[in-house]
Design a protein around this motif. Structure first.
Motif, mmCIF file in Angstrom:
data_model
loop_
_atom_site.group_PDB
_atom_site.id
_atom_site.type_symbol
_atom_site.label_atom_id
_atom_site.label_comp_id
_atom_site.label_asym_id
_atom_site.label_seq_id
_atom_site.Cartn_x
_atom_site.Cartn_y
_atom_site.Cartn_z
ATOM 1 N N LEU A 1 -30.358 -27.364 19.324
ATOM 2 C CA LEU A 1 -31.477 -26.763 18.514
ATOM 3 C C LEU A 1 -32.012 -25.617 19.462
ATOM 4 N N GLU A 2 -32.185 -25.918 20.963
ATOM 5 C CA GLU A 2 -32.641 -24.731 21.886
ATOM 6 C C GLU A 2 -31.726 -23.616 21.731
ATOM 7 N N ALA A 3 -30.564 -23.960 21.884
ATOM 8 C CA ALA A 3 -29.410 -22.636 21.838
ATOM 9 C C ALA A 3 -29.822 -21.891 20.457
ATOM 10 N N LEU A 4 -30.004 -22.591 19.523
ATOM 11 C CA LEU A 4 -30.155 -22.021 18.321
ATOM 12 C C LEU A 4 -31.479 -21.173 18.248
ATOM 13 N N GLY A 5 -32.388 -21.614 18.670
ATOM 14 C CA GLY A 5 -33.771 -20.814 18.959
ATOM 15 C C GLY A 5 -33.560 -19.610 19.841
ATOM 16 N N LEU A 6 -32.754 -19.742 20.921
ATOM 17 C CA LEU A 6 -32.564 -18.643 21.795
ATOM 18 C C LEU A 6 -31.616 -17.490 21.061
ATOM 19 N N PHE A 7 -30.359 -17.907 20.461
ATOM 20 C CA PHE A 7 -29.727 -16.980 19.763
ATOM 21 C C PHE A 7 -30.456 -16.392 18.846
ATOM 22 N N LEU A 8 -31.310 -16.953 18.042
ATOM 23 C CA LEU A 8 -32.215 -16.406 16.970
ATOM 24 C C LEU A 8 -33.245 -15.413 17.340
ATOM 25 N N VAL A 9 -33.886 -15.963 18.233
ATOM 26 C CA VAL A 9 -34.908 -15.151 19.021
ATOM 27 C C VAL A 9 -34.502 -13.946 19.475
#
Length: 415
Positions: A189-197
């Protein structure tokens, strides 16, 4: 007595006494001992007499103007002169002056960047474009923390051991699996947030590099045409990270061999680090070059090649700084949750507080605030690393300077 030149005997011409008749005749010139042209007698006075007044000193000559060095040559005291620089070298006496300062229309100078300039550029982007940055990061952080909240509630409730008896091997295995699932979900979920942001804020950072203002509407306008490709790229990155992390341990998990599974964990971490660093520049490459998913992955691998350790070190340092800052932000929320949650501190020790919705919601709010403030710093560093690599390899600084002079809205695309 020694009559060598430079020595004088009593009564010699150097003491000013005696008559001319008493003086010896000068030897013929050229004997190698005395010169034919002797200096006048010294102006010595007898004891008790008043010496003649000294002649008035001649007025000092007016200062002569010093010749100026030709343009471009360094001189002592000039900005290009470096103390201790060798003669003839840049910054030294007689050498060419240093190179002119790089243009800085925005948050970074348009030249290859150092670590401090990358970090400063990321923070300056957050500070100067906070409306656009926080609007995006706050929404993404809220979605990711909400998903993590439900995962925590389900996993902690099923793995909590409240009895005083010794747990069985099956219960320990279940608890270990639930804990691994919780940390895995948190990481992805943290990686998802990083890639998305990173993808969403890449246009904001590109405008900040050129010193251009940005708004939420400008960001959405730049992102909207690329939304399907952005979603596909993030899915590919998450699946690739999942495969890199779990495939080495999968044989041991399927066969029930704990040793093989444990040995696969460090191998998976190494592969995960390699995968992340190799393709970390794919989101900004996709958003700024507006190519396909495959093109973005290839561009990231190409730009990272030869600089893997440098990008890894900068990304790791930024992650450490971000984690520490987020922990400091979350601490007050965790303290409030301990006072409000049922059981208080004792409930935290026996594990009952972790199953309380009150505790989970308050800590999730702290996580949202911490992520909204710190994730843009990490994503800004990633985008500036992409710009820096293109400056180093493709002379993008020249195109950026031209775009800044022409009032461009973002980096010139293309590879």
């Amino acid at each position: 007595m020694n009559d060598s030149p430079g020595w004088a005997t009593p009564g010699s011409p150097s003491d000013g006494q005696g008559s001319d008749a008493d003086r010896p005749a000068a030897p013929p010139a050229g004997d190698g001992k005395w010169s034919a042209a002797q200096p006048p007698p010294g102006q010595w006075s007898s004891p008790g007499t008043t010496p003649p007044p000294a002649p008035a000193p001649a007025p000092p000559a007016p200062p002569q103007p010093q010749p100026q060095p030709p343009a471009g040559w360094g001189s002592y005291g000039s900005p290009s002169q470096q103390p201790g620089a060798p003669y003839g070298y840049p910054g030294g006496p007689g050498g060419w002056g240093g190179p002119p300062a790089a243009a800085k229309p925005g948050v970074i100078p348009l030249r290859p960047l150092g670590l401090g300039e990358i970090l400063d550029g990321a923070v300056s982007t957050l500070r100067g474009h906070w409306r656009s940055v926080l609007s995006v990061s706050l929404v993404v952080a809220a979605l990711c923390q909400t998903g993590l909240l439900f995962v925590q509630r389900a996993v902690v409730d099923s793995s909590l051991l409240t009895t005083g008896r010794r747990p069985t091997d099956e219960e320990l295995a279940d608890q270990l699996g639930n804990t691994a699932f919780l940390y895995g979900a948190q990481y992805f979920l943290e990686a998802l947030g990083l890639f998305l942001v990173t993808a969403l804020l890449a246009p904001v950072v590109s405008r900040a590099v050129l010193g251009r203002p940005s708004s939420v509407s400008d960001t959405l306008k730049a992102v909207r045409p690329l939304a399907p490709r952005m979603a596909g790229l993030i899915a590919v990155l998450l699946l690739g990270a999942l495969a890199a992390a779990f495939v080495p341990a999968l044989p041991g998990i399927l066969t029930g061999n704990v040793t093989a599974a444990a040995l696969g964990v460090p191998v998976g971490l190494v592969l995960l680090a390699w995968f992340y660093v190799t393709f970390v520049l794919a989101p900004p490459a996709l958003m700024l070059e507006r190519g396909s998913i495959a093109d973005a992955l290839k561009r990231s691998a190409k730009l990272v090649r030869g600089s893997w350790w440098r990008i890894f070190g900068i990304s790791l340092l930024t992650w450490i700084l971000r984690t520490i800052t987020a922990g400091i932000i979350v601490m007050p929320f965790a303290g409030i949750a301990l006072f409000i949650a049922p059981g208080g501190f004792s409930g935290l020790l026996d594990g009952t507080a972790a199953t309380s919705w009150t505790f989970l919601i308050i800590t999730a709010l702290g996580g949202i605030v911490g992520s909204a403030v710190t994730v843009p710093m990490q994503t800004g560093v990633t985008t500036l690393l992409y710009v820096d690599q293109r400056i180093r390899r493709e002379a993008l600084d020249l195109e950026l300077a031209r775009a800044a002079d022409q009032g461009g809205a973002g980096p010139v695309t293309g590879g």
